[in-house]
Design a protein around this motif. Structure first.
Motif, mmCIF file in Angstrom:
data_model
loop_
_atom_site.group_PDB
_atom_site.id
_atom_site.type_symbol
_atom_site.label_atom_id
_atom_site.label_comp_id
_atom_site.label_asym_id
_atom_site.label_seq_id
_atom_site.Cartn_x
_atom_site.Cartn_y
_atom_site.Cartn_z
ATOM 1 N N GLY A 63 0.809 -1.210 0.000
ATOM 2 C CA GLY A 63 0.000 0.000 0.000
ATOM 3 C C GLY A 63 0.841 1.257 0.000
ATOM 4 N N ILE A 64 1.840 1.314 0.880
ATOM 5 C CA ILE A 64 2.734 2.477 0.926
ATOM 6 C C ILE A 64 3.505 2.593 -0.388
ATOM 7 C CG2 ILE A 64 4.739 3.486 2.086
ATOM 8 C CD1 ILE A 64 3.751 2.065 4.658
ATOM 9 N N GLY A 65 3.960 1.450 -0.896
ATOM 10 C CA GLY A 65 4.711 1.448 -2.141
ATOM 11 C C GLY A 65 3.889 1.951 -3.319
ATOM 12 N N GLN A 66 2.591 1.657 -3.334
ATOM 13 C CA GLN A 66 1.730 2.146 -4.419
ATOM 14 C C GLN A 66 1.742 3.665 -4.467
ATOM 15 O OE1 GLN A 66 -0.232 0.623 -6.762
ATOM 16 N NE2 GLN A 66 -1.319 -1.090 -5.873
ATOM 17 N N ILE A 67 1.621 4.292 -3.288
ATOM 18 C CA ILE A 67 1.601 5.756 -3.232
ATOM 19 C C ILE A 67 2.945 6.324 -3.672
ATOM 20 C CG2 ILE A 67 1.294 7.733 -1.705
ATOM 21 C CD1 ILE A 67 -0.540 5.908 0.019
ATOM 22 N N VAL A 68 4.031 5.711 -3.171
ATOM 23 C CA VAL A 68 5.380 6.166 -3.533
ATOM 24 C C VAL A 68 5.654 5.946 -5.021
ATOM 25 C CG1 VAL A 68 7.848 5.758 -3.179
ATOM 26 C CG2 VAL A 68 6.289 5.809 -1.214
ATOM 27 N N ASN A 69 5.336 4.758 -5.500
ATOM 28 C CA ASN A 69 5.657 4.426 -6.890
ATOM 29 C C ASN A 69 4.745 5.123 -7.895
ATOM 30 O OD1 ASN A 69 7.937 2.627 -6.596
ATOM 31 N ND2 ASN A 69 6.517 1.188 -5.637
ATOM 32 N N GLY A 70 3.564 5.574 -7.442
ATOM 33 C CA GLY A 70 2.750 6.409 -8.313
ATOM 34 C C GLY A 70 3.480 7.692 -8.671
ATOM 35 N N ARG A 71 4.142 8.286 -7.666
ATOM 36 C CA ARG A 71 4.947 9.484 -7.916
ATOM 37 C C ARG A 71 6.186 9.161 -8.752
ATOM 38 N NH1 ARG A 71 2.644 14.071 -7.478
ATOM 39 N NH2 ARG A 71 4.677 15.033 -7.117
ATOM 40 N N LEU A 72 6.844 8.037 -8.444
ATOM 41 C CA LEU A 72 8.048 7.669 -9.193
ATOM 42 C C LEU A 72 7.742 7.412 -10.661
ATOM 43 C CD1 LEU A 72 9.928 5.275 -6.727
ATOM 44 C CD2 LEU A 72 10.540 7.619 -7.361
ATOM 45 N N ALA A 73 6.609 6.767 -10.921
ATOM 46 C CA ALA A 73 6.240 6.485 -12.310
ATOM 47 C C ALA A 73 6.006 7.771 -13.090
ATOM 48 C CB ALA A 73 4.995 5.607 -12.353
ATOM 49 N N GLU A 74 5.472 8.798 -12.418
ATOM 50 C CA GLU A 74 5.257 10.081 -13.082
ATOM 51 C C GLU A 74 6.583 10.766 -13.407
ATOM 52 O OE1 GLU A 74 2.507 11.151 -14.169
ATOM 53 O OE2 GLU A 74 0.939 10.120 -13.045
ATOM 54 N N ASN A 112 8.912 -8.439 -1.235
ATOM 55 C CA ASN A 112 8.138 -8.718 -2.440
ATOM 56 C C ASN A 112 6.932 -7.792 -2.548
ATOM 57 O OD1 ASN A 112 7.540 -10.263 -4.828
ATOM 58 N ND2 ASN A 112 5.947 -11.324 -3.683
ATOM 59 N N GLY A 113 6.358 -7.432 -1.401
ATOM 60 C CA GLY A 113 5.238 -6.498 -1.411
ATOM 61 C C GLY A 113 5.605 -5.170 -2.037
ATOM 62 N N TYR A 114 6.792 -4.653 -1.682
ATOM 63 C CA TYR A 114 7.211 -3.384 -2.292
ATOM 64 C C TYR A 114 7.484 -3.571 -3.786
ATOM 65 C CZ TYR A 114 9.525 0.891 -3.513
ATOM 66 O OH TYR A 114 9.837 2.062 -4.141
ATOM 67 N N ALA A 115 8.136 -4.664 -4.136
ATOM 68 C CA ALA A 115 8.431 -4.922 -5.549
ATOM 69 C C ALA A 115 7.144 -4.996 -6.366
ATOM 70 C CB ALA A 115 9.228 -6.214 -5.685
ATOM 71 N N GLN A 116 6.135 -5.658 -5.816
ATOM 72 C CA GLN A 116 4.865 -5.789 -6.518
ATOM 73 C C GLN A 116 4.143 -4.452 -6.670
ATOM 74 O OE1 GLN A 116 2.955 -8.690 -7.658
ATOM 75 N NE2 GLN A 116 4.956 -9.689 -7.686
ATOM 76 N N SER A 117 4.397 -3.525 -5.749
ATOM 77 C CA SER A 117 3.705 -2.234 -5.774
ATOM 78 C C SER A 117 4.160 -1.345 -6.920
ATOM 79 C CB SER A 117 3.910 -1.495 -4.448
ATOM 80 O OG SER A 117 5.228 -0.977 -4.332
ATOM 81 N N THR A 118 5.229 -1.716 -7.599
ATOM 82 C CA THR A 118 5.685 -0.916 -8.739
ATOM 83 C C THR A 118 4.785 -1.085 -9.961
ATOM 84 O OG1 THR A 118 7.134 -2.705 -9.542
ATOM 85 C CG2 THR A 118 8.098 -1.105 -7.991
ATOM 86 N N GLY A 119 3.975 -2.132 -9.978
ATOM 87 C CA GLY A 119 3.258 -2.486 -11.188
ATOM 88 C C GLY A 119 2.047 -1.637 -11.527
ATOM 89 N N TRP A 120 1.085 -1.545 -10.611
ATOM 90 C CA TRP A 120 -0.206 -0.972 -10.971
ATOM 91 C C TRP A 120 -0.152 0.511 -11.360
ATOM 92 C CZ3 TRP A 120 -4.164 -2.810 -13.108
ATOM 93 C CH2 TRP A 120 -5.380 -2.104 -13.137
#
Length: 407
Positions: A63-74, A112-120
């Motif tokens: 969950g935390i990774g999704q928020i972080v990686n949303g910014r990183l993907a941008e 693995n949870g953080y790694a998986q959060s990079t996807g969506w």
């Protein structure tokens, strides 16, 4: 249609397919734990609370990774974020398969949870730049089936591997496949130039300023969290539920669980299509109707503990249909509607990230409920969560209806 337009359309179609397959590939290194869980529990003799903590820690970091990686993907681009995430997921899965202690397993599954959060967030960013704004519902519904296809294949593939080679192999084989896919994605994405350049030249939709503070987004997040409680039950606990309640073999338990995402395929495509075709892009009407239907299905599931296995599989199919229709709309279509094309990764990361933070509590809680009250207690919890999502969806529908009346 000109030759240039035709070429552009083909490139966009290829990229859509690549993003679809890429996110589906993530599930190979994710749902393998659910299938391996019954064998692991028999061999390692940990309580269900331990497995719940493992699932909860995964969800928290995810969950935390999704928020972080949303910014990183941008800022960094989807290509780099996805490639790094797939490789990290493969690495953590390989080590998990050789782990000997509960502590090591929890740590590795958390990584693995953080790694998986990079996807969506990354794939939503890619796809949002390819969509025609007039058909977001249909296109988003189709793309939203990527994790359902990934779930189905992962459950079937992992069930086959576990039954033939043991549970540790369920973490080795997927690691090899997603490593290969990571390199495939990196190479193929690098060849996609024309469509991305065209998207950059198009004037981006203006993101809704301050949208994360509106009552609509708060209700969207809350409804999604409630649905995630149900989804965690269908995803994380379903094979163990079938295995223990119906005394099937582990392989048949994984096949039974695979019917859920198959139902979800129908629900995801249907919900997006009908919202575009009959409800003028008003998503909340469809979300409300389908979450209400889900509540009735879960109540029937609770009351049918002793029914035949075939009847239970039918209920699980319709449960998947009623769950993943609104789930895809909340996690895929609404982030694009609310966030605009260039803010879609941020919105997707926020909504999906908060949903998984909610399952941080749900997963260990359900493990505790099963240990103390049995599977009946778990179905009561999932039914109550669905009713909560229905109530929130109704509130969203009322807000949307008032806005339409003011136009």
């Amino acid at each position: 249609m000109s030759v240039a337009e035709g070429k552009l359309g083909k490139e966009r179609a290829r990229m859509f397919l690549l993003a679809y397959l890429t996110y589906g590939a993530y599930y190979l290194a994710r749902l393998n734990l659910s299938v391996a869980l019954p064998s692991m529990a028999l061999e390692l003799e940990y309580s269900k609370v331990v497995w719940g903590v493992m699932g909860g820690s995964f969800s928290a970091v995810y969950g935390i990774g999704q928020i972080v990686n949303g910014r990183l993907a941008e800022h960094l681009g989807a290509k780099k974020v996805i490639t790094a995430g797939l490789l990290l997921s493969a690495f953590s899965n390989i080590l998990f398969g050789f782990a000997k202690t509960a502590e090591a397993m929890v740590i590795l599954w958390t990584v693995n949870g953080y790694a998986q959060s990079t996807g969506w967030p990354s794939v939503v960013k890619i796809v949002s730049e390819l969509m025609d704004r007039s058909s977001i519902g249909k296109a988003g519904g189709i793309f939203g089936t990527c994790f359902l296809v990934g779930s189905t294949f992962s459950l079937l593939f992992s069930g086959c591997i576990v039954s033939r080679f043991g549970w540790r192999a369920a973490f080795t084989f997927p690691s090899i496949l997603i490593t290969l896919h990571a390199f495939l994605f990196y190479i193929c994405e690098g060849r996609w130039k024309t469509a991305s350049k065209k998207a950059e030249r198009d004037p981006p939709d203006e993101p809704i300023k301050g949208s994360i503070f509106t009552i609509e987004v708060i209700f969207i997040v809350a409804a999604y969290v409630s649905l995630q409680f149900v989804r965690s039950g269908f995803g994380f606990w379903a094979p163990a539920y079938i295995f223990e309640v119906h005394r099937t073999t582990l392989e048949y338990a994984s096949y039974g669980a695979a019917i859920i995402p198959l139902g979800g395929l129908t629900g995801a495509i249907f919900s997006g299509w009908i919202s575009d075709r009959f409800f003028a892009h008003r998503r909340t009407t469809v979300i409300f109707a389908m979450t209400m239907f889900l509540s009735f299905i879960l109540l029937a599931l609770h009351l049918s503990v002793n029914v035949e296995f075939a009847a239970k599989v039918i209920l699980l199919f319709f449960g998947g249909l009623a769950l993943y229709g609104p789930h895809v709309m909340l996690s895929t279509i609404l982030p694009i509607d609310y966030g605009g094309r260039y803010g879609a990764a941020n919105m997707a990361g926020l909504i999906d990230g908060m949903g998984y933070l909610g399952t941080t509590i749900a997963d260990p809680l359900v493990g505790l409920v099963i240990d103390s009250m049995g599977w009946n207690g778990a179905t009561i919890f999932w039914t109550a969560s669905s009713i909560c999502a229905t109530s929130l969806s109704y509130a969203l529908w009322r807000i949307e209806r008032k806005k339409v009346q003011l136009l």
